[in-house]
Design a protein around this motif. Structure first.
Motif, PDB file in Angstrom:
ATOM      1  N   MET A   1      87.653  54.561  29.922  1.00 30.09           N
ATOM      2  CA  MET A   1      86.901  53.334  29.686  1.00 30.09           C
ATOM      3  C   MET A   1      87.549  52.182  30.445  1.00 30.09           C
ATOM      4  O   MET A   1      88.744  52.176  30.734  1.00 30.09           O
ATOM      5  N   SER A   2      86.743  51.180  30.748  1.00 30.46           N
ATOM      6  CA  SER A   2      87.218  50.066  31.557  1.00 30.46           C
ATOM      7  C   SER A   2      88.165  49.156  30.776  1.00 30.46           C
ATOM      8  O   SER A   2      88.189  49.171  29.538  1.00 30.46           O
ATOM      9  N   ALA A   3      88.918  48.364  31.520  1.00 29.67           N
ATOM     10  CA  ALA A   3      89.787  47.374  30.887  1.00 29.67           C
ATOM     11  C   ALA A   3      88.965  46.388  30.066  1.00 29.67           C
ATOM     12  O   ALA A   3      89.363  45.994  28.959  1.00 29.67           O
TER      13      ALA A   3
ATOM     14  N   PRO B   1      77.973  54.485  28.969  1.00 36.02           N
ATOM     15  CA  PRO B   1      77.332  53.446  28.152  1.00 36.02           C
ATOM     16  C   PRO B   1      78.351  52.678  27.309  1.00 36.02           C
ATOM     17  O   PRO B   1      78.331  52.719  26.077  1.00 36.02           O
ATOM     18  N   GLU B   2      79.236  51.941  27.994  1.00 34.00           N
ATOM     19  CA  GLU B   2      80.352  51.300  27.304  1.00 34.00           C
ATOM     20  C   GLU B   2      79.898  50.260  26.290  1.00 34.00           C
ATOM     21  O   GLU B   2      80.406  50.222  25.159  1.00 34.00           O
ATOM     22  N   GLN B   3      78.976  49.396  26.672  1.00 33.89           N
ATOM     23  CA  GLN B   3      78.570  48.329  25.753  1.00 33.89           C
ATOM     24  C   GLN B   3      77.890  48.892  24.516  1.00 33.89           C
ATOM     25  O   GLN B   3      78.152  48.448  23.389  1.00 33.89           O
ATOM     26  N   ALA B   4      77.043  49.897  24.717  1.00 40.56           N
ATOM     27  CA  ALA B   4      76.369  50.519  23.578  1.00 40.56           C
ATOM     28  C   ALA B   4      77.386  51.194  22.657  1.00 40.56           C
ATOM     29  O   ALA B   4      77.275  51.118  21.419  1.00 40.56           O
ATOM     30  N   TYR B   5      78.384  51.832  23.254  1.00 37.50           N
ATOM     31  CA  TYR B   5      79.392  52.509  22.430  1.00 37.50           C
ATOM     32  C   TYR B   5      80.261  51.495  21.700  1.00 37.50           C
ATOM     33  O   TYR B   5      80.589  51.678  20.518  1.00 37.50           O
ATOM     34  N   LEU B   6      80.609  50.414  22.369  1.00 39.08           N
ATOM     35  CA  LEU B   6      81.388  49.354  21.722  1.00 39.08           C
ATOM     36  C   LEU B   6      80.628  48.776  20.537  1.00 39.08           C
ATOM     37  O   LEU B   6      81.195  48.608  19.443  1.00 39.08           O
TER      38      LEU B   6
ATOM     39  N   PRO C   1      84.736  59.856  23.171  1.00 38.77           N
ATOM     40  CA  PRO C   1      84.406  61.280  23.305  1.00 38.77           C
ATOM     41  C   PRO C   1      84.271  61.808  24.730  1.00 38.77           C
ATOM     42  O   PRO C   1      83.941  62.982  24.901  1.00 38.77           O
ATOM     43  N   TRP C   2      84.513  60.984  25.746  1.00 44.09           N
ATOM     44  CA  TRP C   2      84.243  61.436  27.115  1.00 44.09           C
ATOM     45  C   TRP C   2      85.519  61.785  27.877  1.00 44.09           C
ATOM     46  O   TRP C   2      86.572  61.189  27.662  1.00 44.09           O
ATOM     47  N   CYS C   3      85.392  62.755  28.764  1.00 45.70           N
ATOM     48  CA  CYS C   3      86.470  63.115  29.674  1.00 45.70           C
ATOM     49  C   CYS C   3      85.845  63.499  31.014  1.00 45.70           C
ATOM     50  O   CYS C   3      84.632  63.731  31.090  1.00 45.70           O
ATOM     51  N   VAL C   4      86.670  63.565  32.052  1.00 43.70           N
ATOM     52  CA  VAL C   4      86.143  63.915  33.371  1.00 43.70           C
ATOM     53  C   VAL C   4      85.632  65.347  33.377  1.00 43.70           C
ATOM     54  O   VAL C   4      84.557  65.648  33.890  1.00 43.70           O
ATOM     55  N   ARG C   5      86.408  66.234  32.739  1.00 44.03           N
ATOM     56  CA  ARG C   5      86.027  67.636  32.695  1.00 44.03           C
ATOM     57  C   ARG C   5      86.612  68.273  31.447  1.00 44.03           C
ATOM     58  O   ARG C   5      87.734  67.965  31.051  1.00 44.03           O
TER      59      ARG C   5
ATOM     60  N   ARG D   1      77.662  63.588  32.541  1.00 41.19           N
ATOM     61  CA  ARG D   1      76.400  63.962  31.902  1.00 41.19           C
ATOM     62  C   ARG D   1      75.818  62.822  31.054  1.00 41.19           C
ATOM     63  O   ARG D   1      74.689  62.908  30.574  1.00 41.19           O
ATOM     64  N   PHE D   2      76.595  61.776  30.852  1.00 42.28           N
ATOM     65  CA  PHE D   2      76.162  60.652  30.022  1.00 42.28           C
ATOM     66  C   PHE D   2      76.073  59.354  30.815  1.00 42.28           C
ATOM     67  O   PHE D   2      75.707  58.316  30.274  1.00 42.28           O
ATOM     68  N   GLU D   3      76.427  59.413  32.084  1.00 43.61           N
ATOM     69  CA  GLU D   3      76.457  58.204  32.902  1.00 43.61           C
ATOM     70  C   GLU D   3      75.075  57.835  33.438  1.00 43.61           C
ATOM     71  O   GLU D   3      74.237  58.706  33.702  1.00 43.61           O
ATOM     72  N   GLU D   4      74.884  56.535  33.578  1.00 44.87           N
ATOM     73  CA  GLU D   4      73.717  56.006  34.276  1.00 44.87           C
ATOM     74  C   GLU D   4      74.225  55.124  35.415  1.00 44.87           C
ATOM     75  O   GLU D   4      75.015  54.207  35.177  1.00 44.87           O
ATOM     76  N   ASN D   5      73.794  55.444  36.624  1.00 41.85           N
ATOM     77  CA  ASN D   5      74.267  54.730  37.815  1.00 41.85           C
ATOM     78  C   ASN D   5      75.790  54.758  37.914  1.00 41.85           C
ATOM     79  O   ASN D   5      76.434  53.771  38.283  1.00 41.85           O
ATOM     80  N   GLY D   6      76.336  55.917  37.516  1.00 47.38           N
ATOM     81  CA  GLY D   6      77.782  56.099  37.609  1.00 47.38           C
ATOM     82  C   GLY D   6      78.588  55.400  36.542  1.00 47.38           C
ATOM     83  O   GLY D   6      79.813  55.323  36.657  1.00 47.38           O
ATOM     84  N   GLN D   7      77.947  54.898  35.491  1.00 46.04           N
ATOM     85  CA  GLN D   7      78.648  54.153  34.448  1.00 46.04           C
ATOM     86  C   GLN D   7      78.399  54.775  33.078  1.00 46.04           C
ATOM     87  O   GLN D   7      77.259  55.150  32.755  1.00 46.04           O
TER      88      GLN D   7
END
Length: 389
Positions: free
Chosen positions: A77-79, A40-45, A14-18, A32-38
């Protein structure tokens, strides 16, 4: 009925840059959903896989024919996210050999650097959201890439090993002339993708364009763009098989074909929708809560929203999907995809459509549904014949 409809998988990120001003999809600005620039990939996975487990109870043992990762911007999302995701999907699901697996991606340089990783993880088809090559139109559309990055994205995807690429391109854009639209389309054709999704901008509710409407081309210009653009696509070997999709020979999007043929699909992720048929004949749609925070909170209602499709509404639901495709089809397809015999209601509605010259009479006498040119022009009137009263 011995065989359930083909089954696909849809995954929503659900995320996009803008947020683009024309976009009404379930997308949310990433920072708006990032913490420390990241993100929540693991939680979403973890939640995606828990979501999948809920739906697997309905489709156990059925193989996945195609998969589509949409958004938002999945390529944000990251590789590593996708390596973990596909490892889990291979464990939890059966896949047909050579299953088409598509990911939506933006042309920005940041995403391009990950293309090879996406291919290695298991994605074998890339859908790149270009929309336009013209700087002024890209700015109006809120896109964050430029013309050069769009062209480079196709080159990078080829180098990454992708031999099945779709380009998304829009027309009927604010203050766009016929010449501008055809220039965009020719540039896309010159990049030689296997598939082109070429569609007209529409102003949707809950968008910035709806609140502040831009000046769109006049109807005559829109008609001329559509007519000349389709001619240009056909001339270059891109055959129109769906209202807004053109493809080279045998390069139609298999995921979209299953969707429009009224096949089944699991939908996981924030805001994802699905359609599932059970062996007892029940057909229902699923939908997942839209807001990422609500989805991540592991609330049971976020993962189990079901809505049954009434049997009486199935003829209309089926035809609304099938008539978006330009392929002729047998009425017996209803038995496969709606998982029940053809009702009298559907047959009689087709007879009325034939009498109104909206369906081809000669093909109908052979048991084949084929829309006439008049039927394509008056599609809404054709669909109205299938409404259950």
């Amino acid at each position: 009925m011995s065989h359930l409809p083909p089954l696909s998988l849809y995954i929503h990120v659900p995320w996009c840059v803008r947020k683009c001003p024309y976009c009404d999809f379930n997308s949310h600005q990433a920072d708006r959903f990032e913490e420390n620039g990241q993100l929540p990939e693991q939680a979403y996975l973890d939640q995606l896989l828990a979501d999948l487990d809920v739906d697997l109870a309905y489709v156990a043992g059925r193989p996945i024919q195609t998969a589509f990762i949409g958004g938002g911007t999945p390529s944000l999302m990251s590789a590593d996210f996708y390596y973990q995701l596909f490892d889990a999907l291979r464990e939890k699901l059966d896949w047909v050999d050579g299953a088409e697996i598509t990911m939506e991606a933006n042309p920005g340089t940041f995403e391009q650097e990950k293309f090879a990783h996406f291919r290695k993880a298991g994605v074998n088809r890339l859908s790149i959201g270009i929309q336009s090559f013209q700087p002024n139109l890209l700015k109006t559309l809120g896109r964050i890439h430029n013309r050069e990055e769009a062209i480079q994205a196709v080159d990078k995807s080829r180098l990454a090993g992708f031999d099945n690429i779709n380009l998304d391109l829009m027309h009927g854009l604010p203050d766009q002339s016929l010449e501008m639209a055809l220039e965009d389309l020719q540039l896309a054709i010159d990049l030689n993708p296997e598939h082109l999704s070429w569609y007209q901008l529409t102003i949707e509710p809950n968008t910035e364009f709806y609140r502040r409407p831009p000046t769109l081309p006049e109807d005559n210009t829109l008609w001329n763009i559509q007519d000349a653009g389709l001619e240009l696509l056909e001339k270059n070997g891109y055959h129109q098989y769906e209202i807004s999709a053109n493809a080279k020979q045998n390069r139609q999007a298999q995921h979209n074909l299953n969707y429009w043929r009224f096949g089944d699909y699991i939908g996981i992720g924030a805001g994802a929708h699905g359609k599932i048929t059970l062996a007892n004949g029940e057909i229902f749609r699923t939908r997942k809560t839209r807001h990422p925070n609500h989805y991540l909170n592991n609330l049971p209602e976020a993962l189990s929203i079901k809505e049954a499709i009434n049997v009486e509404d199935l003829p209309l639901e089926f035809m609304m999907n099938r008539l978006r495709l330009f392929e002729a089809f047998s009425l017996k397809d209803y038995e496969i995809y709606a998982y029940r015999t053809v009702p009298t209601q559907l047959f009689e509605a087709c007879q009325r459509a034939v009498s109104l010259e909206l369906l081809d009479k000669e093909r109908f006498d052979e048991g084949i549904i084929c829309t006439t040119e008049k039927g394509k022009l008056f599609l809404n009137e054709l669909l109205e014949l299938f409404i259950n009263e």
